[in-house]
Design a protein around this motif. Structure first.
Motif, mmCIF file in Angstrom:
data_model
loop_
_atom_site.group_PDB
_atom_site.id
_atom_site.type_symbol
_atom_site.label_atom_id
_atom_site.label_comp_id
_atom_site.label_asym_id
_atom_site.label_seq_id
_atom_site.Cartn_x
_atom_site.Cartn_y
_atom_site.Cartn_z
ATOM 1 N N GLU A 130 8.367 -1.211 -0.458
ATOM 2 C CA GLU A 130 8.103 -2.406 -1.265
ATOM 3 C C GLU A 130 9.349 -2.852 -2.033
ATOM 4 O O GLU A 130 9.590 -4.043 -2.215
ATOM 5 C CB GLU A 130 6.961 -2.110 -2.235
ATOM 6 N N THR A 177 7.805 -2.338 8.893
ATOM 7 C CA THR A 177 7.268 -1.693 7.697
ATOM 8 C C THR A 177 8.448 -1.223 6.863
ATOM 9 O O THR A 177 9.310 -0.498 7.371
ATOM 10 C CB THR A 177 6.368 -0.496 8.062
ATOM 11 N N GLU A 237 0.844 -1.189 0.000
ATOM 12 C CA GLU A 237 0.000 0.000 0.000
ATOM 13 C C GLU A 237 0.882 1.241 0.000
ATOM 14 O O GLU A 237 1.746 1.393 0.872
ATOM 15 C CB GLU A 237 -0.903 0.001 1.240
ATOM 16 N N LYS A 238 0.686 2.075 -0.988
ATOM 17 C CA LYS A 238 1.448 3.325 -1.120
ATOM 18 C C LYS A 238 2.949 3.082 -1.109
ATOM 19 O O LYS A 238 3.719 3.835 -0.519
ATOM 20 C CB LYS A 238 1.057 4.318 -0.034
ATOM 21 N N GLY A 239 3.379 1.945 -1.722
ATOM 22 C CA GLY A 239 4.807 1.657 -1.827
ATOM 23 C C GLY A 239 5.441 1.074 -0.581
ATOM 24 O O GLY A 239 6.656 0.934 -0.521
ATOM 25 N N ARG A 240 4.617 0.715 0.411
ATOM 26 C CA ARG A 240 5.151 0.149 1.655
ATOM 27 C C ARG A 240 4.482 -1.182 1.946
ATOM 28 O O ARG A 240 3.357 -1.427 1.529
ATOM 29 C CB ARG A 240 4.910 1.098 2.827
#
Length: 64
Positions: free
Chosen positions: A51, A48, A29-32
């Motif tokens: 990605e 966390t 989600e949102k690159g994470r």
């Protein structure tokens, strides 16, 4: 990548990190992504990360 996939770090920064495996806790989600260390500890660490910092642990399965 999807929730439940087994991932590893895409770049090894410290000795021993190449052995670590994680469970992807949720879709990116949102690159994470949230990843949980696969271990036998009572409390399994969750981290966390971007990605881009993880990839599927078994690339052959990813193509399958």
């Amino acid at each position: 990548m999807k929730a439940g996939d087994i991932v590893r770090y895409s770049r090894v920064l410290e000795e021993g990190e190449e052995e670590l495996r994680f469970v992807l806790m949720a879709p990116p989600e949102k690159g994470r992504v949230d990843i949980q260390l696969i271990c036998d500890w009572t409390f399994k660490p969750i981290e966390t990360v971007a990605e881009s910092e993880v990839k599927l642990a078994d690339e052959a399965l990813a193509k399958g």
